[in-house]
Enzyme design. Structure first.
Site, PDB file in Angstrom:
ATOM      1  N   ASP A   9       0.861  -1.192   0.000  1.00  0.00           N
ATOM      2  CA  ASP A   9       0.000   0.000   0.000  1.00  0.00           C
ATOM      3  C   ASP A   9       0.896   1.240   0.000  1.00  0.00           C
ATOM      4  OD1 ASP A   9      -2.456   1.514   0.126  1.00  0.00           O
ATOM      5  OD2 ASP A   9      -2.001   1.945   2.210  1.00  0.00           O
ATOM      6  N   SER A  10       0.303   2.360  -0.397  1.00  0.00           N
ATOM      7  CA  SER A  10       1.032   3.628  -0.362  1.00  0.00           C
ATOM      8  C   SER A  10       1.396   4.008   1.074  1.00  0.00           C
ATOM      9  CB  SER A  10       0.163   4.723  -0.985  1.00  0.00           C
ATOM     10  OG  SER A  10      -1.081   4.770  -0.319  1.00  0.00           O
ATOM     11  N   CYS A  72      -4.282  -1.506  -2.235  1.00  0.00           N
ATOM     12  CA  CYS A  72      -4.454  -0.064  -2.437  1.00  0.00           C
ATOM     13  C   CYS A  72      -5.318   0.098  -3.674  1.00  0.00           C
ATOM     14  CB  CYS A  72      -3.086   0.586  -2.648  1.00  0.00           C
ATOM     15  SG  CYS A  72      -3.147   2.324  -3.105  1.00  0.00           S
ATOM     16  N   GLU A 157      -4.241   9.406   7.940  1.00  0.00           N
ATOM     17  CA  GLU A 157      -2.768   9.357   8.065  1.00  0.00           C
ATOM     18  C   GLU A 157      -2.284  10.241   9.214  1.00  0.00           C
ATOM     19  OE1 GLU A 157      -0.009   8.032   6.093  1.00  0.00           O
ATOM     20  OE2 GLU A 157      -1.406   6.599   5.207  1.00  0.00           O
ATOM     21  N   CYS A 191     -11.224   2.562  -0.541  1.00  0.00           N
ATOM     22  CA  CYS A 191      -9.882   3.010  -0.207  1.00  0.00           C
ATOM     23  C   CYS A 191      -9.533   2.291   1.086  1.00  0.00           C
ATOM     24  CB  CYS A 191      -9.852   4.524  -0.008  1.00  0.00           C
ATOM     25  SG  CYS A 191      -8.278   5.103   0.665  1.00  0.00           S
ATOM     26  N   HIS A 193      -7.701   2.910   3.437  1.00  0.00           N
ATOM     27  CA  HIS A 193      -7.586   3.729   4.656  1.00  0.00           C
ATOM     28  C   HIS A 193      -8.945   3.932   5.338  1.00  0.00           C
ATOM     29  CE1 HIS A 193      -3.641   4.779   3.114  1.00  0.00           C
ATOM     30  NE2 HIS A 193      -3.403   5.548   4.152  1.00  0.00           N
TER      31      HIS A 193
HETATM   32  N1  DGL Z   1      -4.955   3.311   0.532  1.00  0.00           N
HETATM   33  C1  DGL Z   1      -5.027   3.897  -0.782  1.00  0.00           C
HETATM   34  C2  DGL Z   1      -6.236   3.351  -1.529  1.00  0.00           C
HETATM   35  O1  DGL Z   1      -6.778   2.305  -1.183  1.00  0.00           O
HETATM   36  C3  DGL Z   1      -5.059   5.378  -0.858  1.00  0.00           C
HETATM   37  C4  DGL Z   1      -4.066   6.156  -0.085  1.00  0.00           C
HETATM   38  C5  DGL Z   1      -3.370   7.201  -0.908  1.00  0.00           C
HETATM   39  O2  DGL Z   1      -3.983   8.171  -1.390  1.00  0.00           O
HETATM   40  O3  DGL Z   1      -2.181   7.009  -1.071  1.00  0.00           O
HETATM   41  O4  DGL Z   1      -6.642   3.948  -2.493  1.00  0.00           O
END
Ligand code: DGL
Length: 272
Positions: A9-10, A72, A157, A191, A193
Site C-alpha cells: 500500500d502507499s 491499495c 494518516e 480506499c 484507509h
Molecule cells: N490506501 C489507498 C487506496 O486504497 C489510498 C491512499 C493514498 O492516497 O495514497 O486507495
C-alpha cells in the site's frame, strides 16, 4: 524457492487488508511494504502512481514474494493492468500481482436491493472509473455512483479520524454522493484507509445502508484464487511469519501501524 505473500500500500491502509488476509490464511508468511515516504498516491497522475507501484512491486519480488497483493485501490486502479500485461511477462513471468477492485466488483451487485451502489474513494480511483467499468461487466443493470473524498486519507494518516474535523468532511462527501444516488443502499469503502472512518461514516447514515470494507472480500477472493491456482500456492512459504517494511521512518510507522493492523508491529526501513 518458496516465499511470502507480498502486501503493498502507499501507506498504512493496506494493513486493514493484511489483517483480514492473516486472519483468513494465517499459515502463510506475509511481507508488507508501505510507501509512507511518498503517500498519498490518491491525487497523483497515472504515470506517477504506475512508476511508484512498479518500484514497490519489484522490491517485494526482490524480498522473495511470488505473489503480491496491491492492497491499495489507487494503485489497483492506475497501475495493476499495465503491470500485469506489460511488465510481468518481461520482469517476472512466474510471479503474480493481484488487486482489490475486481474482487470487490465481483460481489457488488449481490449486496444491493435498490440497484444503486456508492463508491467512496480517492480522486485517482474515482477518476479512473475502474469501479464503474468493472461493475458493469458483472452487473450491467447496477447503477454505480462515485464520490472522491480527497481529505479522508490525510485525516486518517494524521490520526484525525476520530476528531470533529473528520465529521465535517464525512458529512460533506456523503451528502454529495446521496444527492446523485438517493436510493443507494450499499456503500463501498473503496480506499483501504477508510475502514478507520467506519464508526463516523455509520453515524452519518441510516442503519439500512450497508457499508462494505474490502478486507474480508479480498481475503475470500485470495482463498479462492489459491484453490484455483495450486501452482502458485505451492510457491508460498508457510511459517506464519509477518515482516513489515516502510520507505519512511520505522518508529513512526510502528506507532501508527498498530491502529490499522490491530496488534503491535515492528517494521524495518527499506530504500527503493
Ligand atoms: N490506501 C489507498 C487506496 O486504497 C489510498 C491512499 C493514498 O492516497 O495514497 O486507495
Amino acid at each position: 524457492m518458496k516465499g511470502p505473500i507480498g502486501v503493498f500500500d502507499s501507506g498504512y491502509g493496506g494493513l486493514t487488508v493484511m489483517r483480514s488476509l492473516v486472519d483468513a490464511l494465517p499459515q502463510y508468511d506475509y511481507c508488507y511494504l508501505g510507501d509512507n515516504a511518498r503517500v498519498p498516491y490518491g491525487p497523483r497522475s497515472f504515470e506517477t502512481v504506475y512508476q511508484f507501484t512498479l518500484e514497490c512491486v519489484q522490491q517485494l519480488f526482490e524480498l522473495g514474494c511470488p505473489l503480491v497483493i496491491l492492497a491499495c485501490n489507487t494503485a489497483s486502479a492506475k497501475a495493476l493492468r499495465t503491470i500485469q500485461q506489460n511488465d510481468l511477462p518481461r520482469i517476472a513471468p512466474d510471479r503474480r500481482v493481484l488487486g482489490v477492485i475486481r474482487p470487490t466488483t465481483e460481489q457488488l451487485g449481490h449486496f444491493s436491493k435498490s440497484g444503486q451502489v456508492g463508491i467512496l474513494g480517492t480522486t485517482g480511483t474515482v477518476n479512473s472509473r475502474s469501479y464503474v467499468i468493472e461493475a458493469e461487466k458483472f452487473f450491467p443493470a447496477l447503477q454505480v455512483f462515485q464520490e472522491a473524498c480527497p481529505m479522508w486519507v490525510p485525516l486518517v494518516e494524521n490520526g484525525e479520524h476520530q476528531s470533529q474535523g473528520a465529521d465535517f468532511f464525512i458529512e460533506q462527501h456523503l451528502q454529495r454522493l446521496f444527492a446523485h444516488g438517493p436510493r443507494i443502499d450499499t456503500l463501498v469503502l473503496a480506499c483501504t484507509h477508510y475502514p478507520l472512518l467506519m464508526p463516523k461514516i455509520q453515524a452519518h447514515l441510516p442503519e439500512n445502508i450497508r457499508i462494505i470494507s474490502q478486507g474480508p472480500i479480498v481475503a475470500e477472493s485470495l482463498t479462492d484464487y489459491l484453490l484455483r491456482h495450486p501452482e502458485m500456492e505451492e510457491q508460498l512459504s508457510r511459517h506464519s511469519s509477518r515482516q513489515f517494511y516502510t520507505t519512511d521512518g520505522p518508529s513512526d510507522f510502528d506507532a501508527k501501524a498498530a491502529l490499522f493492523y490491530g496488534e503491535p508491529v515492528q517494521s524495518r526501513h527499506i530504500s527503493l
